[in-house]
Design a protein around this motif. Structure first.
Motif, PDB file in Angstrom:
ATOM      1  N   TYR A  20       0.863  -1.191   0.000  1.00 54.67           N
ATOM      2  CA  TYR A  20       0.000   0.000   0.000  1.00 54.67           C
ATOM      3  C   TYR A  20       0.903   1.246   0.000  1.00 54.67           C
ATOM      4  O   TYR A  20       0.743   2.165  -0.791  1.00 54.67           O
ATOM      5  CB  TYR A  20      -0.901   0.094   1.240  1.00 54.67           C
ATOM      6  CG  TYR A  20      -1.886  -1.008   1.498  1.00 54.67           C
ATOM      7  CD1 TYR A  20      -2.446  -1.747   0.463  1.00 54.67           C
ATOM      8  CD2 TYR A  20      -2.302  -1.288   2.805  1.00 54.67           C
ATOM      9  CE1 TYR A  20      -3.379  -2.743   0.734  1.00 54.67           C
ATOM     10  CE2 TYR A  20      -3.229  -2.277   3.081  1.00 54.67           C
ATOM     11  CZ  TYR A  20      -3.764  -3.012   2.041  1.00 54.67           C
ATOM     12  OH  TYR A  20      -4.675  -3.990   2.325  1.00 54.67           O
ATOM     13  N   ASP A  36      -9.580  -3.000   0.496  1.00 55.06           N
ATOM     14  CA  ASP A  36      -8.914  -4.227   0.044  1.00 55.06           C
ATOM     15  C   ASP A  36      -9.642  -5.418   0.678  1.00 55.06           C
ATOM     16  O   ASP A  36      -9.533  -5.641   1.881  1.00 55.06           O
ATOM     17  CB  ASP A  36      -7.445  -4.181   0.478  1.00 55.06           C
ATOM     18  CG  ASP A  36      -6.677  -5.419   0.038  1.00 55.06           C
ATOM     19  OD1 ASP A  36      -7.271  -6.313  -0.603  1.00 55.06           O
ATOM     20  OD2 ASP A  36      -5.466  -5.498   0.346  1.00 55.06           O
ATOM     21  N   ILE A  83      -9.330  -8.692  -0.275  1.00 54.74           N
ATOM     22  CA  ILE A  83      -8.687  -9.891  -0.826  1.00 54.74           C
ATOM     23  C   ILE A  83      -8.877 -11.123   0.067  1.00 54.74           C
ATOM     24  O   ILE A  83      -8.871 -12.241  -0.420  1.00 54.74           O
ATOM     25  CB  ILE A  83      -7.190  -9.623  -1.100  1.00 54.74           C
ATOM     26  CG1 ILE A  83      -6.505 -10.836  -1.744  1.00 54.74           C
ATOM     27  CG2 ILE A  83      -6.448  -9.210   0.139  1.00 54.74           C
ATOM     28  CD1 ILE A  83      -5.106 -10.585  -2.247  1.00 54.74           C
TER      29      ILE A  83
HETATM   30  C1  LIG Z   1      -3.628  -7.503   1.984  1.00 58.53           C
HETATM   31  C2  LIG Z   1      -3.151  -7.926   0.637  1.00 58.53           C
HETATM   32  N1  LIG Z   1      -3.564  -7.229  -0.429  1.00 58.53           N
HETATM   33  C3  LIG Z   1      -3.134  -7.556  -1.665  1.00 58.53           C
HETATM   34  C4  LIG Z   1      -2.257  -8.599  -1.886  1.00 58.53           C
HETATM   35  C5  LIG Z   1      -1.793  -8.887  -3.294  1.00 58.53           C
HETATM   36  O1  LIG Z   1      -2.323 -10.049  -3.802  1.00 58.53           O
HETATM   37  P1  LIG Z   1      -2.555 -10.392  -5.343  1.00 58.53           P
HETATM   38  O2  LIG Z   1      -1.858  -9.349  -6.157  1.00 58.53           O
HETATM   39  O3  LIG Z   1      -1.989 -11.748  -5.511  1.00 58.53           O
HETATM   40  O4  LIG Z   1      -4.028 -10.355  -5.563  1.00 58.53           O
HETATM   41  C6  LIG Z   1      -1.822  -9.366  -0.800  1.00 58.53           C
HETATM   42  C7  LIG Z   1      -0.880 -10.477  -0.992  1.00 58.53           C
HETATM   43  O5  LIG Z   1      -0.381 -11.077  -0.089  1.00 58.53           O
HETATM   44  C8  LIG Z   1      -2.285  -9.004   0.488  1.00 58.53           C
HETATM   45  O6  LIG Z   1      -1.898  -9.676   1.582  1.00 58.53           O
END
Ligand SMILES: Cc1ncc(COP(=O)(O)O)c(C=O)c1O
Length: 394
Positions: free
Chosen positions: A134, A210, A212
């Motif tokens: 970030y 985020d 994810i």
């Molecule tokens: C909080 C978070 N955001 C984003 C990502 C990026 O992941 P990706 O680009 O594989 O979707 C990660 C990867 O560890 C993460 O922990």
């Protein structure tokens, strides 16, 4: 000639982002493994399982039947519709497929989101501890990341009050939040997320959420910012719940007025996301039974660690709500988490990530343990850590 090139080509100042300390842990673990040592890997934040069988079958079929050319910059239409449908299934909300943008992992989503929402010099709040890219992506794009130290009083997430306090010091243009969060595994409940988004909206601060680790929530259901406000940019990925890290495919939910700008950027930066990965990603939605079994494995791992680690000597963590991380306070033993992690690897054979990767201020007191491995490994890790910590003064 070569001498001249060496002189002319110097890295730009904006490329000077800090490295990951965890990479040093990984190299040290590889060195020990090369000497025949058995190492338990709890440092890398990725699922041990691969993509579901439905994705693999769809990819095989596409390889033999399709030329796999470029797709539309915003992504394959059927995948965008399938992602939009998942918001109705998971969160009970209607999301227009026109607002869905397929990205190269959530990492690609951050670049698009930051370029679309911010100008160089804009100040953007990020949580500390927090996912380092970030800060580093923002800095590389010429924005100013503003770390906000989270505390127990706001359950280790950015609260509306602390956001507004920083905004009053000097205006903020945006804020990045993540729930479940990396490295803490801590989540914001629906009320906390709504409070933060409400404060940000009123102050004209753009929110980037985020999500994810959605799907990997154990303490309570994860709330999507898409349900709270249409102004938020939501970022998600097939990497974690869907076990597809290496396929590099994710998505964004974008406010309608930003879609065209994101599309223009994606056309120029990437043309489109790898076609094979998009096809496999769409099929992953049909692999829910397999993915739920993986998730149950994480829940079992979480239980093993929560029961075993306190007796082993690590008895203080941030709330272990979701994702597959446990952020342990090691200040009883050390204030140098990098040295502590190096010693734990060498002497106990357990690899973990030092908190300094996630929090330059307080990270020396914390260690992140990833519990995405097998339950038997978790049990062994608890035993090894317990035996190793017996030798430490308490
Ligand atoms: C909080 C978070 N955001 C984003 C990502 C990026 O992941 P990706 O680009 O594989 O979707 C990660 C990867 O560890 C993460 O922990």
């Amino acid at each position: 000639m070569l001498e001249r090139a060496k002189y002319l080509l110097q890295p730009s100042a904006r490329s000077a982002v800090p490295p990951f300390v965890v990479m040093d842990v990984m190299s040290a673990a590889a060195r020990l493994e090369a000497q025949g040592r058995h190492i338990i890997h709890m440092e890398v934040g990725q699922p041990a399982a691969g993509a579901p069988a439905t994705s693999i079958a769809a990819a095989h079929a596409a390889l033999s039947s399709s030329a796999l050319g470029y797709t539309e910059a915003l992504g394959i239409g059927s995948l965008r519709r399938r992602i939009a449908r998942s918001y109705a299934e998971w969160h009970g909300i209607d999301v227009d497929p026109a607002r869905i943008v397929v990205t190269t992992g959530s990492s690609g989503g951050f670049i698009l989101a930051f370029l679309t929402a911010f100008e160089p010099g804009d100040r953007v709040a990020v949580p500390l501890p927090g996912y380092p890219p970030y800060r580093h992506i923002l800095a590389a794009l010429g924005c100013e990341p503003v770390g906000i130290e989270t505390t127990a009083s706001t359950r280790w997430s950015i609260g509306g009050e602390s956001l507004l306090a920083r905004h009053r010091e000097r205006p903020l243009k945006g804020v990045v939040v993540g729930s479940p969060a990396n490295p803490t595994g801590t989540m914001m409940d629906a009320a906390a997320l709504a409070e933060l988004i409400g404060c940000a909206d009123d102050a004209g601060i753009a929110v980037i959420s985020d999500e994810i680790y959605h799907g990997l929530d154990y303490a309570f259901r994860a709330e999507s910012a898409a349900r709270v406000s249409p102004n938020v940019i939501v970022i998600n990925s097939f990497s974690k719940y869907f076990c597809m890290t290496g396929w590099r495919v994710g998505w964004m939910v974008v406010p309608p007025q930003l879609v065209r700008a994101v599309e223009r950027l994606q056309q120029n930066l990437a043309i489109s996301v790898p076609t094979l990965s998009q096809i496999a990603a769409e099929a992953a939605f049909d692999g829910r039974a397999e993915l739920e079994a993986v998730r149950e494995g994480y829940e079992e791992n979480r239980r093993i660690l929560l029961e075993g680690l306190p007796a082993a000597g690590l008895d203080s963590f941030l709330p272990v709500d979701g994702a597959f991380y446990l952020y342990a306070d090691i200040s009883r033993f050390s204030s140098d988490s990098a040295a502590f992690a190096a010693r734990m690897l060498e002497e106990a054979g357990v690899a973990a990530t030092p908190g300094v990767d996630f929090d330059p201020l307080r990270g020396g007191h914390f260690l992140r343990l990833c519990y995405a491995g097998a339950p038997a490994q978790m049990r062994e890790a608890v035993e090894r850590i317990g035996a190793w910590l017996k030798g430490w003064p308490r």
